[in-house]
Design a protein around this motif. Structure first.
Motif, short mmCIF file in Angstrom:
data_model
loop_
_atom_site.label_atom_id
_atom_site.label_comp_id
_atom_site.label_asym_id
_atom_site.label_seq_id
_atom_site.Cartn_x
_atom_site.Cartn_y
_atom_site.Cartn_z
N ALA A 33 0.93 -1.32 -0.03
CA ALA A 33 0.02 -0.05 -0.11
C ALA A 33 1.01 1.14 -0.01
CB ALA A 33 -1.14 -0.04 1.31
N ILE A 151 -7.83 -3.27 3.76
CA ILE A 151 -8.57 -2.07 3.59
C ILE A 151 -7.57 -1.05 3.16
CG2 ILE A 151 -9.96 -0.25 4.73
CD1 ILE A 151 -11.46 -2.65 6.08
N ILE A 152 -6.32 -0.98 4.26
CA ILE A 152 -5.19 -0.24 3.85
C ILE A 152 -4.81 -0.26 2.39
CG2 ILE A 152 -3.03 0.49 4.53
CD1 ILE A 152 -3.60 -0.04 7.40
N LYS A 153 -4.50 -1.37 1.94
CA LYS A 153 -3.97 -1.64 0.61
C LYS A 153 -4.93 -1.23 -0.42
CE LYS A 153 -2.24 -5.08 -2.77
NZ LYS A 153 -1.82 -6.43 -2.90
N LYS A 154 -6.24 -1.31 -0.16
CA LYS A 154 -7.40 -1.06 -1.34
C LYS A 154 -7.32 0.58 -1.31
CE LYS A 154 -11.97 -1.83 -2.32
NZ LYS A 154 -13.37 -2.21 -1.99
N TYR A 155 -7.36 1.13 -0.27
CA TYR A 155 -7.71 2.50 -0.40
C TYR A 155 -6.33 3.52 -0.48
CZ TYR A 155 -12.52 1.35 0.26
OH TYR A 155 -13.71 0.82 0.23
N HIS A 156 -5.23 3.08 0.00
CA HIS A 156 -3.87 3.83 -0.03
C HIS A 156 -3.15 3.08 -1.14
CE1 HIS A 156 -0.08 5.52 0.90
NE2 HIS A 156 -0.96 6.51 1.71
N HIS A 157 -2.55 4.07 -2.15
CA HIS A 157 -1.88 3.61 -3.17
C HIS A 157 -0.78 4.08 -3.24
CE1 HIS A 157 -5.42 1.95 -5.18
NE2 HIS A 157 -5.99 3.21 -4.99
#
Length: 448
Positions: A33, A151-157
């Motif tokens: 992430a 969730i962190i990986k999905k929403y933080h690029h």
């Protein structure tokens, strides 16, 4: 009873191994992430398995033989080295995130167990020896951590791996250092663990807030650089369009003049005024020499840019030395090629501006052969400092300058071209081997 105790100990060791795997899975997801993966890492899973094996073996073989502080530093060091192998980032950002992940997982494990003990009205011994309850809650704790990491990986690029640190970034090292000091207190003062655990939890929240703020600042800085670079490219493209327009207008004027001159010459010859015809031809030769192209590569866009830069350089008293061959078969997008050449030649002429006459020259070599465009530009220059592949600008407003080479590097890297720039013996040298492809390559890699 002894057999039951042995089974509990064995099961506890198994859960410890599974817990280590849970923690490493969470760490990998968070790294994905925040960091860009190394493209040249082909054996990603081999590195992951090797990391898991080494860290697990060290945890079992060494454990706390050298103290809890050594154990903590060892685990963080393994995590940092793993991050170096698989991800691109600056040391300060990597250090910050590695320590933050380690501290957050440590606090999460402690406070989860504390909540379970409080909710079940159990003491620690009862909780540990209640194998079914402990096992269920152990897996619940691991699943929750994995869910949060997903969730962190999905929403933080991940941001672009910038090698140049902004002014505020080195200060971020203060946060992980403070966190490490508090972690050491937690490990070495078990009698005051609750107090230090609260301090660590507060520091975790501070670290997360600081990380969000730094990410925001980094993203803004990156967007500003992209905007300035885009404006720089637009400026170069505007110059290229003007050069093409001028070349087209000049060609039309030459065609018109040619017809008029041909008509005049025909009239002189028809009236048998041979001497007048010779004199007229002499005048045409003088005037026409001013219109001869400095460069003729049979590629209209490149010729327009090179000739425009060449005439500008000559007006500035710079000796423009061109060597080109036939570029008519070149398939690379003209926009990208002209931006690269325009920026490089502009930088070379700018470097010559402050030099004395004997040193005011630019050598430009552009050769095409076997689907490869080779570029070599050499010019004398004052001393140039090259730091980590970057040339710090010496202009008054550094934020608005220094993007010429950056634009060139971005375009060349997009096509996987090999390039090198050096400063040696009073000369700045830029060379590139650019594979000839008709379109910009598309990155089709998918993060697993």
């Amino acid at each position: 009873m002894a057999g039951t105790a042995t089974m509990v100990v064995v099961w506890g060791n198994i859960l410890s191994l599974i817990g280590n795997a849970f923690a490493q899975a969470v760490e990998i997801l968070v790294f994905d992430a925040f960091f860009t993966r190394n493209e040249n890492t082909k054996n990603r899973w081999l590195y992951i398995l090797l990391w898991w094996g080494i860290s697990t073996f060290s945890a079992i073989a060494i454990g706390t033989k050298f103290g809890y502080t050594f154990k903590m530093l060892q685990e963080i060091a393994f995590l940092y080295i793993f991050c170096v192998f698989l991800y691109q980032s600056r040391w300060d950002r990597r250090f910050f995130i590695v320590v933050t992940i380690y501290a957050v997982l440590f606090s999460y494990s402690h406070w989860f167990e504390s909540f379970c003990l409080y909710a079940g009205n159990l003491d620690y011994e009862e909780y540990i020896w209640n194998v079914p309850l402990y096992s269920v809650l152990f897996f619940v704790r691991g699943v929750i951590s994995l869910f949060v990491a997903l969730i962190i990986k999905k929403y933080h690029h991940p941001l672009h791996a910038r090698t140049r640190a902004s002014a505020w970034v080195p200060l971020s090292a203060v946060f992980p250092v403070c966190t490490l000091l508090v972690l050491r207190q937690v490990y070495t003062h078990p009698e005051e663990q609750r107090v230090w655990q609260i301090c660590l939890l507060i520091l975790d929240l501070v670290d997360i807030a600081a990380l969000i703020l730094l990410d925001y600042l980094e993203e803004n800085a990156e967007n500003r650089e992209k905007l300035i670079a885009a404006n720089e490219r637009a400026h170069v493209q505007d110059e290229n369009i003007q050069a093409l327009s001028q070349a087209y207008a000049g060609q039309r004027k030459m065609t018109h003049d040619f017809r008029a001159n041909l008509s005049t010459l025909s009239e002189l010859l028809e009236s048998e005024r041979v001497d007048d015809a010779k004199e007229f031809l002499s005048e045409l030769n003088v005037r026409q020499s001013e219109r001869i192209l400095l460069v003729n590569s049979h590629n209209a866009a490149i010729d327009a840019v090179l000739n425009q830069k060449g005439y500008i350089g000559k007006k500035q008293g710079i000796d423009m030395r061109f060597r080109v061959n036939d570029l008519s078969a070149l398939r690379l997008p003209r926009v990208d090629v002209t931006i690269v050449l325009g920026n490089l030649i502009d930088n070379a002429m700018e470097a010559c501006a402050g030099l004395s006459d004997p040193n005011r020259w630019v050598s430009i070599q552009i050769l095409y052969s076997e689907n490869m465009l080779s570029i070599l530009i050499i010019n004398p220059s004052n001393i140039v400092q090259i730091n980590d592949g970057h040339i710090p600008t010496t202009k008054q407003d550094p934020l608005l300058h220094g993007f010429g080479i950056g634009n060139v590097k971005d375009i060349l890297e997009k096509y996987h071209a090999e390039y090198l720039f050096t400063y040696d013996d009073g000369r700045f040298i830029f060379s590139a081997d650019w594979p000839d492809i008709s379109e910009s390559p598309v990155n089709t890699s998918i993060l697993s």
